[in-house]
Scaffold this motif. Structure first.
Motif, short mmCIF file in Angstrom:
data_model
loop_
_atom_site.label_atom_id
_atom_site.label_comp_id
_atom_site.label_asym_id
_atom_site.label_seq_id
_atom_site.Cartn_x
_atom_site.Cartn_y
_atom_site.Cartn_z
N ALA A 82 -29.80 13.09 -16.88
CA ALA A 82 -30.04 14.41 -15.94
C ALA A 82 -29.28 14.33 -14.85
O ALA A 82 -28.41 14.95 -14.21
N PHE A 83 -29.51 12.92 -14.14
CA PHE A 83 -28.63 12.80 -12.78
C PHE A 83 -27.00 12.59 -13.07
O PHE A 83 -26.31 13.04 -12.31
N GLY A 84 -26.96 12.00 -14.20
CA GLY A 84 -25.43 11.72 -14.67
C GLY A 84 -24.78 12.87 -14.95
O GLY A 84 -23.57 12.93 -14.29
N MET A 85 -25.14 13.74 -15.27
CA MET A 85 -24.65 15.01 -15.80
C MET A 85 -24.13 15.76 -14.48
O MET A 85 -23.18 16.33 -14.26
N VAL A 86 -25.12 15.62 -13.22
CA VAL A 86 -24.66 16.46 -12.32
C VAL A 86 -23.81 15.77 -11.44
O VAL A 86 -22.64 16.35 -10.90
N VAL A 87 -23.66 14.43 -11.56
CA VAL A 87 -22.60 13.65 -10.62
C VAL A 87 -21.23 13.92 -11.25
O VAL A 87 -20.30 14.15 -10.73
N VAL A 88 -21.23 13.73 -12.70
CA VAL A 88 -19.96 14.06 -13.55
C VAL A 88 -19.59 15.56 -13.19
O VAL A 88 -18.35 15.59 -12.92
N GLN A 89 -20.61 16.70 -12.93
CA GLN A 89 -20.04 17.95 -12.82
C GLN A 89 -19.51 18.06 -11.28
O GLN A 89 -18.68 18.83 -11.00
N GLY A 90 -20.08 17.19 -10.37
CA GLY A 90 -19.48 17.04 -9.22
C GLY A 90 -18.28 16.74 -9.10
O GLY A 90 -17.46 17.30 -8.38
N PHE A 91 -17.66 15.66 -9.67
CA PHE A 91 -16.32 15.27 -9.76
C PHE A 91 -15.50 16.51 -10.51
O PHE A 91 -14.57 16.77 -9.77
N ASN A 92 -16.07 16.94 -11.45
CA ASN A 92 -15.22 18.14 -11.93
C ASN A 92 -14.97 19.32 -11.24
O ASN A 92 -13.69 19.76 -11.19
N GLY A 93 -15.97 19.59 -10.53
CA GLY A 93 -15.92 20.68 -9.81
C GLY A 93 -15.00 20.55 -8.59
O GLY A 93 -14.39 21.50 -8.01
N SER A 94 -14.67 19.13 -8.18
CA SER A 94 -13.74 19.03 -7.12
C SER A 94 -12.25 19.11 -7.49
O SER A 94 -11.25 19.07 -6.92
N GLY A 95 -12.09 18.92 -9.08
CA GLY A 95 -10.74 18.87 -9.27
C GLY A 95 -10.54 17.32 -10.10
O GLY A 95 -9.32 17.23 -10.68
N ASP A 96 -11.41 16.60 -9.76
CA ASP A 96 -10.93 14.97 -10.11
C ASP A 96 -11.61 14.80 -11.58
O ASP A 96 -12.75 14.34 -11.70
N THR A 97 -10.89 15.16 -12.48
CA THR A 97 -11.44 14.99 -13.92
C THR A 97 -11.12 13.71 -14.62
O THR A 97 -11.65 13.20 -15.52
N LEU A 98 -10.08 12.99 -13.91
CA LEU A 98 -9.60 11.69 -14.19
C LEU A 98 -10.90 10.68 -14.17
O LEU A 98 -10.88 9.74 -15.11
N THR A 99 -11.53 10.55 -13.16
CA THR A 99 -12.63 9.61 -12.81
C THR A 99 -13.73 9.71 -13.75
O THR A 99 -14.05 8.43 -14.42
N PRO A 100 -14.23 10.84 -14.25
CA PRO A 100 -15.39 10.74 -15.34
C PRO A 100 -14.61 10.65 -16.76
O PRO A 100 -15.53 9.90 -17.48
N THR A 101 -13.41 10.57 -17.01
CA THR A 101 -12.68 10.18 -18.16
C THR A 101 -12.63 8.68 -18.13
O THR A 101 -13.05 8.24 -19.38
N LYS A 102 -12.39 7.98 -17.28
CA LYS A 102 -12.28 6.71 -17.17
C LYS A 102 -13.81 6.10 -17.41
O LYS A 102 -13.88 5.00 -18.18
N ILE A 103 -14.71 6.73 -16.77
CA ILE A 103 -16.16 6.24 -16.90
C ILE A 103 -16.68 6.31 -18.29
O ILE A 103 -17.18 5.72 -19.28
N ASN A 104 -16.22 7.56 -19.02
CA ASN A 104 -16.52 7.84 -20.41
C ASN A 104 -15.92 6.73 -21.31
O ASN A 104 -16.43 6.48 -22.28
N LEU A 105 -14.57 6.43 -21.10
CA LEU A 105 -14.01 5.50 -21.99
C LEU A 105 -14.52 4.24 -21.92
O LEU A 105 -14.81 3.60 -23.09
N VAL A 106 -15.01 3.71 -20.70
CA VAL A 106 -15.78 2.48 -20.80
C VAL A 106 -17.02 2.48 -21.52
O VAL A 106 -17.41 1.82 -22.37
N CYS A 107 -17.89 3.50 -21.21
CA CYS A 107 -19.49 3.63 -21.63
C CYS A 107 -19.40 3.93 -23.05
O CYS A 107 -20.21 3.56 -23.72
N PHE A 108 -18.66 4.84 -23.65
CA PHE A 108 -18.65 5.26 -24.77
C PHE A 108 -17.78 4.66 -25.98
O PHE A 108 -18.40 4.26 -27.15
N TRP A 109 -16.67 4.28 -25.53
CA TRP A 109 -15.80 3.61 -26.53
C TRP A 109 -15.96 2.22 -26.29
O TRP A 109 -15.98 1.38 -27.44
N ALA A 110 -15.99 1.64 -25.32
CA ALA A 110 -16.04 0.09 -25.03
C ALA A 110 -17.40 -0.45 -25.27
O ALA A 110 -17.66 -1.72 -25.60
N ILE A 111 -18.34 0.28 -25.14
CA ILE A 111 -19.81 -0.05 -25.19
C ILE A 111 -20.80 0.69 -26.30
O ILE A 111 -21.10 -0.11 -27.14
#
Length: 478
Positions: free
Chosen positions: A401-430
């Motif tokens: 729940a909280f993670g979804m809001v924070v990610v959309q906060g980044f996206n709403g600002s136009g910073d789509t790269l930061t969530p991409t890096k976090i996803n890369l670590v959490c989903f592919w590396a872990i």
């Protein structure tokens, strides 16, 4: 005497509060003309989130309705839908990625009070969405059988169910446009319009699903193919309605002859923003595809139970996406209005509200996982797999729940790269290596896969909050 006055005053306050709440609910559903960069933050979140939650609630009903009717066709049909949906997430990823970029651009222009430029950005997003959908439709339509075999489907599933992925991929343009144009409405502040569009699509699908799957009345019995046809018709008619609303001109965003010109500079900007958003979701959804492939190794019954449980989790999570979308809109508009602190505050408040909502839903799921699965199917092996999946993933709703809001906060600002890096670590590396280790090497089966999902999603939330607090997203230029 004083007591009587106190009672009367209390009743008056309650009546006033109820009337005020009802007025806000009515305004949010019918559509608000407020400037969300100056309206009190609590009221702005409420007015945007109510229709967005209702919009996603109907989408969650759609996710469950399809599998409810398809489950009557047996485990193979359920597994075919599960495999197709896992790969259709590539379409969803591109659609959501483009929607993310569209939200950032349109919300920023609306915050700057530049409605004409917001409309032009919307048209460029539509053009790009159609181009992407054509690229995806051709191979998806031609190689539907090969795709099912690649994903581990049996020969029987392939021969009887290939029409489902063929239709879904071949008509993906309606999915793409539905995502993008609804993002235009939401980011401009017309969340109520997005809600009505999605309700229309899903009500049509709800009616057509049983009619086309089972051949009710004069309609032929189409089986699993009928589910795909019903979905496509519902979404297609909704897209027609979207275009009617865009050209009608009563909303905040209006398309006319001045907007209908291709602006390559805006398309380039949109693509740059979209790249981060698309890869952000492609990373997440590709890991989802790999997980489904791992589950398929455990047998059709396990995959069927997992598919049903995931649909229920999607049902639970989509209203949470509604709140998250409200945060993205508020971040974009407030950054456009040069109010970064208000943008940040909107994320924290929305995140807390999302935790409360998802905690209630999570408790409900954990109290009756068996009954929820048995709404769809009675086969013991399928039910067992579904219960295990629900119990583990339901417990993780609080973190999502909280993670979804924070990610959309980044996206709403136009910073789509930061969530991409976090996803890369959490989903592919872990997540993926951990799922393989637990499910296959340690022979924990579906339990191991679910554990990997919980761990990776929780880590995503923790990292997201830490990085968001640093505030670099406030400096993003769009």
């Amino acid at each position: 005497m004083l007591f009587n006055k106190f009672v009367l005053l209390t009743r008056k306050i309650k009546t006033t509060n109820f009337k005020s709440l009802w007025a806000d609910v009515k305004e949010s559903i019918t559509g608000s003309e407020r400037d969300f960069t100056t309206t009190s933050l609590g009221k702005a979140i409420f007015l945007l989130s109510v229709p967005m939650i209702l919009e996603m609630a109907m989408e969650s009903v759609f996710a469950v309705v399809d599998i409810f009717f398809v489950s009557r066709l047996g485990a193979d049909a359920i597994a075919t839908v599960g495999i197709t949906e896992s790969t259709m997430t590539i379409v969803y990823a591109i659609g959501i990625g483009l929607s993310t970029a569209t939200t950032a651009l349109v919300a920023r222009r609306v915050g700057e009070k530049k409605a004409g430029k917001a409309g032009n950005a919307a048209f460029q997003a539509i053009v790009v969405g159609v181009a992407f959908s054509i690229i995806l439709a051709i191979p998806g339509f031609i190689y539907a059988k090969e795709f099912l075999r690649l994903m581990g489907a049996s020969n029987e599933m392939t021969s009887e169910g290939y029409f489902y992925p063929m239709i879904m991929f071949g008509s993906n343009v309606v999915i793409m446009l539905l995502f993008i144009i609804n993002a235009v409405f939401r980011s401009s502040g017309d969340a109520a319009i997005s809600m009505r569009v999605l309700w229309m699509a899903n009500i049509i699908n709800l009616i057509l699903d049983p009619v086309l799957i089972f051949g009710i009345g004069p309609f032929p019995e189409m089986g699993i193919k009928g589910a795909a046809v019903a979905t496509t018709i519902g979404r297609g008619l909704a897209v027609c309605y979207q275009f009617y609303l865009l050209f009608k001109g009563n909303g905040r965003i209006h398309l006319d002859i001045n907007n209908l010109s291709i602006r390559f500079n805006i398309i380039v900007k949109l693509l740059k923003l979209s790249i981060g958003g698309i890869f952000q979701y492609l990373i997440a959804t590709s890991s989802w595809i790999i997980l489904v492939r791992l589950v398929a190794e455990l047998g059709a019954d396990v995959l069927a139970g997992y598919t049903i449980a995931i649909r229920i989790i999607i049902f639970a999570l989509l209203p949470s996406w509604g709140l998250s979308n409200a945060a993205a809109t508020l971040v974009g508009q407030n950054l456009g209005a040069k109010r970064p602190n208000r943008a940040e505050k909107s994320v924290w408040i929305t995140g807390i509200a999302n935790i409360i909502m998802m905690s209630v839903i999570g408790i409900f799921i954990l109290l009756m996982p068996g009954k929820l699965i048995q709404l769809f199917i009675e086969a013991p092996a399928v039910v067992e797999s579904g219960i295990t999946t629900l119990q583990w993933l339901g417990a993780g709703l609080l973190f999502y729940a909280f993670g979804m809001v924070v990610v959309q906060g980044f996206n709403g600002s136009g910073d789509t790269l930061t969530p991409t890096k976090i996803n890369l670590v959490c989903f592919w590396a872990i997540e993926i290596p951990l799922a393989y280790l637990l499910a296959m090497n340690l022979e924990m089966g579906i339990t191991g896969i679910c554990m990997s999902i919980i761990i990776s999603e929780s880590l995503l939330t923790v990292i997201g909050v830490i990085v968001f607090r640093q505030g670099k997203w406030k400096l993003r230029k769009v």
